[in-house]
Design a protein around this motif. Structure first.
Motif, short mmCIF file in Angstrom:
data_model
loop_
_atom_site.label_atom_id
_atom_site.label_comp_id
_atom_site.label_asym_id
_atom_site.label_seq_id
_atom_site.Cartn_x
_atom_site.Cartn_y
_atom_site.Cartn_z
N SER A 73 0.69 -1.28 -0.03
CA SER A 73 0.05 0.04 -0.07
C SER A 73 0.80 1.04 0.08
N GLY A 74 0.25 2.43 -0.50
CA GLY A 74 1.02 3.67 -0.41
C GLY A 74 1.92 3.63 -1.51
N GLN A 75 2.70 4.90 -1.15
CA GLN A 75 3.66 5.29 -2.28
C GLN A 75 5.12 4.64 -2.33
N ALA A 76 5.95 4.65 -3.24
CA ALA A 76 7.38 4.27 -3.44
C ALA A 76 7.75 4.82 -4.63
N ALA A 77 9.29 4.91 -4.51
CA ALA A 77 10.05 5.62 -5.47
C ALA A 77 10.51 4.57 -6.49
N ARG A 78 10.00 5.15 -7.71
CA ARG A 78 10.46 3.97 -8.79
C ARG A 78 11.70 4.66 -9.73
N VAL A 79 12.79 3.85 -9.59
CA VAL A 79 14.00 4.28 -10.18
C VAL A 79 14.20 3.34 -11.49
N ASN A 80 14.78 4.15 -12.68
CA ASN A 80 14.84 3.14 -13.90
C ASN A 80 16.27 3.79 -14.43
N ILE A 81 16.92 2.97 -15.21
CA ILE A 81 18.14 3.32 -16.13
C ILE A 81 17.65 2.82 -17.44
#
Length: 369
Positions: A73-81
């Motif tokens: 649940s809730g928010q998270a940080a999405r990281v991409n390269i």
């Protein structure tokens, strides 16, 4: 406001009582508003107004906040390269830490379609910027290599960088991992220590030198970094590779005392033994770990659904900050309260004695007249 009490002819007991009462109130306010622990910070990505750390991005990578995947649940940080021939790093950078002891906790998630590659994808690293500004390997780096997690630790001997690799068990795409790193940085004359837990189970440890003993204290970087994708290394490592995508949540850093450990379950079968709380100096650092799948890699060992306890990492950090950061303050406040109470009690006793003596003297004067 001080309590009202009768004044003696000289007024001194009342003033003493008033001062002691004020001291007691001040001590009570101190207990209600403890000072924030030094070197502590946290990010849960839930508030739009929360200022994120500095972003170190090379190329066209991104760090964006959005809904958490994997049933969390809730928010998270999405990281991409992206695999575009230029991009190789997207990280959050947290500086300003001292060279003492800290606990680093965070959660990360590799998507179910994570592509196994026989190359390192560093997801967290502790980096020491050198005086000459030259490029150098991170002193500690957590990475996924192929189908496994691993930890690399670097130090320097006679000007040469030394390395040890500590296996931390199988990576599980589609699973939220809860990590805790207890790190005490070594100095030129004192060994350091690293203890690693995943999902509450000890999976690796290291004793001895764990940094270069020069330059600034190591700072923390978390996200995604593929060293073999640096443009100067050519395109061969990128052939057939998909972009790197992972998610982060509940990042917390707390100052600790050397040798402190998180609350953990028994060591995973074949895993690392707990490091000594008082390591003896050793010229050769001793790593321990396990290449086998830890007990936390079996279904049912981790948090149900991977996300039914969103915020567990931040709660662990808050609990730890209370235990390690507030114990001393509680003792000081308790002493202040006790001392103030004792002074107040003494003043009240003195006031009663003087009042009683005054009454006796007035009775004698009435008798003589």
């Amino acid at each position: 406001m001080p309590l009202a009490v009768p004044l003696s002819p000289a007024g001194r007991p009342a003033r003493l009582f008033s001062a002691c009462t004020s001291a007691l109130l001040v001590a009570g306010l101190a207990a209600a508003s403890p000072a924030a622990a030094a070197d502590s910070v946290s990010y849960d990505f839930e508030s739009p107004s929360q200022k994120l750390p500095f972003m170190a991005i090379n190329g066209f990578g991104r760090v964006l906040v959005g809904p958490a995947p994997g049933g969390r649940s809730g928010q998270a940080a999405r990281v991409n390269i992206p695999n575009d021939g230029r991009s190789f790093k997207s990280e959050l950078v947290i500086k300003g830490l001292d060279a003492g002891s800290h606990r680093f906790t965070f959660a990360n998630y590799l998507p179910g379609d994570w592509q196994e590659r026989d190359l390192d994808t560093i997801v967290a690293q502790w980096f020491s910027t050198q005086d000459d500004g030259g490029g150098i390997k991170p002193v500690v780096a957590l990475s996924v290599h192929g189908a496994y997690w691993q930890l690399k630790v670097h130090w320097m001997t006679n000007g040469e960088i030394q390395e040890t690799v500590i296996p931390l068990g199988a990576a599980r795409p589609g699973h939220w991992n809860r990590w805790a790193f207890d790190i005490t940085w070594s100095s030129a004359g004192k060994p350091g220590s690293i203890a690693v837990t995943r999902d509450g189970v000890t999976v690796g440890s290291h004793q001895g030198a764990n940094n270069y003993h020069r330059g600034e204290p190591p700072h923390f970087r978390i996200g995604a970094y593929r060293p073999n994708w640096r443009p100067e290394k050519g395109p061969s490592k990128r052939v057939g590779a998909s972009e790197a995508v992972l998610f982060l949540d509940d990042i917390a850093i707390t100052s600790t005392t050397p040798g402190s450990r998180p609350d953990v379950r028994a060591t995973a079968p074949g895993g690392a033994a707990s490091p000594s709380e008082s390591p003896a100096p050793s010229p050769s650092p001793s790593p321990t770990g396990s290449p086998s799948t830890s007990s936390s890699d079996r279904p049912g060992e981790a948090l149900a659904g991977g996300g039914t306890a969103h915020g567990a990492m931040a709660q662990e950090a808050r609990t730890d900050a209370t235990v390690h950061g507030s114990a001393g303050r509680i003792g000081v406040v308790g002493g202040a309260l006790g001392g103030a109470a004792a002074l107040a009690g003494g003043a009240f006793f003195l006031l009663r004695r003087r009042t009683a003596k005054g009454s006796t003297r007035r009775a004698h004067r009435r008798t003589r007249t």
